[in-house]
Design a protein around this motif. Structure first.
Motif, short mmCIF file in Angstrom:
data_model
loop_
_atom_site.label_atom_id
_atom_site.label_comp_id
_atom_site.label_asym_id
_atom_site.label_seq_id
_atom_site.Cartn_x
_atom_site.Cartn_y
_atom_site.Cartn_z
N ILE A 58 0.84 -1.20 0.00
CA ILE A 58 0.00 0.00 0.00
C ILE A 58 0.87 1.25 0.00
O ILE A 58 0.59 2.22 -0.71
CB ILE A 58 -0.97 -0.01 1.20
N GLY A 59 1.96 1.23 0.77
CA GLY A 59 2.89 2.36 0.78
C GLY A 59 3.50 2.62 -0.58
O GLY A 59 3.58 3.76 -1.04
N GLU A 60 3.93 1.56 -1.25
CA GLU A 60 4.50 1.70 -2.60
C GLU A 60 3.46 2.25 -3.57
O GLU A 60 3.74 3.12 -4.38
CB GLU A 60 5.03 0.36 -3.09
N MET A 61 2.24 1.72 -3.46
CA MET A 61 1.15 2.19 -4.32
C MET A 61 0.86 3.67 -4.03
O MET A 61 0.67 4.46 -4.94
CB MET A 61 -0.09 1.33 -4.07
N GLY A 62 0.84 4.03 -2.76
CA GLY A 62 0.59 5.41 -2.38
C GLY A 62 1.65 6.37 -2.90
O GLY A 62 1.34 7.48 -3.34
N GLU A 63 2.91 5.93 -2.88
CA GLU A 63 3.99 6.77 -3.41
C GLU A 63 3.83 6.98 -4.91
O GLU A 63 4.02 8.10 -5.41
CB GLU A 63 5.35 6.13 -3.11
N LYS A 64 3.48 5.92 -5.62
CA LYS A 64 3.26 6.05 -7.08
C LYS A 64 2.09 6.99 -7.35
O LYS A 64 2.16 7.84 -8.23
CB LYS A 64 2.98 4.68 -7.71
N MET A 65 1.00 6.82 -6.57
CA MET A 65 -0.17 7.67 -6.79
C MET A 65 0.13 9.11 -6.44
O MET A 65 -0.26 10.03 -7.17
CB MET A 65 -1.36 7.18 -5.98
N ALA A 66 0.86 9.35 -5.36
CA ALA A 66 1.21 10.72 -4.97
C ALA A 66 2.03 11.40 -6.06
O ALA A 66 1.81 12.57 -6.39
CB ALA A 66 1.96 10.72 -3.65
N ALA A 67 2.97 10.67 -6.65
CA ALA A 67 3.78 11.23 -7.73
C ALA A 67 2.91 11.54 -8.95
O ALA A 67 3.05 12.60 -9.56
CB ALA A 67 4.89 10.26 -8.11
N ALA A 68 1.99 10.64 -9.27
CA ALA A 68 1.10 10.87 -10.42
C ALA A 68 0.19 12.06 -10.16
O ALA A 68 -0.03 12.89 -11.05
CB ALA A 68 0.28 9.62 -10.71
N LEU A 69 -0.32 12.17 -8.94
CA LEU A 69 -1.23 13.27 -8.62
C LEU A 69 -0.48 14.60 -8.58
O LEU A 69 -1.02 15.63 -8.98
CB LEU A 69 -1.93 13.01 -7.30
N ALA A 70 0.75 14.59 -8.10
CA ALA A 70 1.55 15.82 -8.06
C ALA A 70 1.83 16.33 -9.46
O ALA A 70 1.91 17.54 -9.69
CB ALA A 70 2.86 15.57 -7.31
N ALA A 71 1.96 15.43 -10.40
CA ALA A 71 2.23 15.82 -11.78
C ALA A 71 0.97 16.12 -12.57
O ALA A 71 1.04 16.61 -13.69
CB ALA A 71 3.00 14.69 -12.48
N ALA A 72 -0.18 15.85 -11.99
CA ALA A 72 -1.45 15.96 -12.71
C ALA A 72 -2.10 17.32 -12.53
O ALA A 72 -2.43 17.71 -11.42
CB ALA A 72 -2.41 14.87 -12.23
N GLY A 73 -2.27 18.00 -13.61
CA GLY A 73 -3.10 19.19 -13.63
C GLY A 73 -2.57 20.40 -12.88
O GLY A 73 -1.55 20.35 -12.21
N ASP A 74 -3.31 21.46 -13.00
CA ASP A 74 -3.00 22.76 -12.42
C ASP A 74 -3.65 22.84 -11.03
O ASP A 74 -4.87 22.83 -10.93
CB ASP A 74 -3.54 23.85 -13.33
N PRO A 75 -2.84 22.94 -9.96
CA PRO A 75 -3.43 23.02 -8.63
C PRO A 75 -4.29 24.26 -8.41
O PRO A 75 -5.10 24.31 -7.50
CB PRO A 75 -2.22 23.01 -7.69
N GLU A 76 -4.12 25.25 -9.27
CA GLU A 76 -4.92 26.47 -9.18
C GLU A 76 -6.11 26.45 -10.14
O GLU A 76 -6.88 27.39 -10.20
CB GLU A 76 -4.05 27.70 -9.49
#
Length: 191
Positions: A58-76
């Motif tokens: 789950i931790g490994e999956m969470g790290e991958k998802m966090a990286a994908a979400l950080a790169a996804a879209g404009d936070p503003e």
């Protein structure tokens, strides 16, 4: 790697291939190339080892998802646009990490008999509620607990439901666009 690390890697492999409930101590020992006794020596029990393997996965999956979400879209960007980008990444993770989600779902019905695992999942859910509120609405649960918990709980419930649909019937499960369309409909009906 030593026996301890081999056992953890073997347990994770078994989780992916067999799931949580169907993995036996013999399966893990065979996957790790160790003796059965090594499980007790290093982890005290098969359950403790499987729980640790699940936390790691789950931790490994969470790290991958966090990286994908950080790169996804404009936070503003507009909230519905951010929502769709985030959900696209989450749904991609349902597909990429299907075995981990399935193993997690598999143990939910056993949580009453696994207090340590239940506590760890409760902590994770609480943390995720805060993440949802902050990411999609810029609400910090530490300063606005009522609003943050309400928003976070809504998104956490949505995630659980969408995950189950993707695990059971991915051909008919909602897409990120479907979720946005549904939110728009609900918003229009509530006016």
């Amino acid at each position: 790697m030593g026996n301890r690390e081999d056992l953890l890697a073997g347990a994770k492999r078994c989780l992916y291939e067999k799931g949580y409930a169907r993995t036996t101590a013999r399966d893990i020992a065979a996957a790790a190339g160790t003796s059965l006794a090594a499980i007790g020596y290093h982890y005290k029990s098969t359950e403790a080892l499987l729980n640790l393997a699940l936390y790691d996965a789950i931790g490994e999956m969470g790290e991958k998802m966090a990286a994908a979400l950080a790169a996804a879209g404009d936070p503003e960007g507009p909230p519905l646009q951010r929502f769709e980008v985030i959900w696209r990444s989450i749904i991609d993770s349902f597909q990429a990490d299907r075995q981990v989600y399935a193993a997690t779902l598999e143990i939910f019905g056993q949580m009453d008999r696994m207090p340590d695992l239940r506590a760890a999942f409760a902590d994770g859910i609480e943390e995720t509620r805060g993440w949802w509120a902050k990411t999609l609405h810029d609400v910090d649960v530490r300063t606005d607990e009522k609003t943050g918990r309400a928003l976070g709980s809504f998104y956490q419930a949505l995630m659980s439901g969408v995950m189950i649909q993707w695990l059971i019937d991915p051909d008919h499960a909602p897409s990120a666009g479907d979720l946005v369309a549904a939110l728009r409909l609900v918003g229009e009906e509530s006016r």
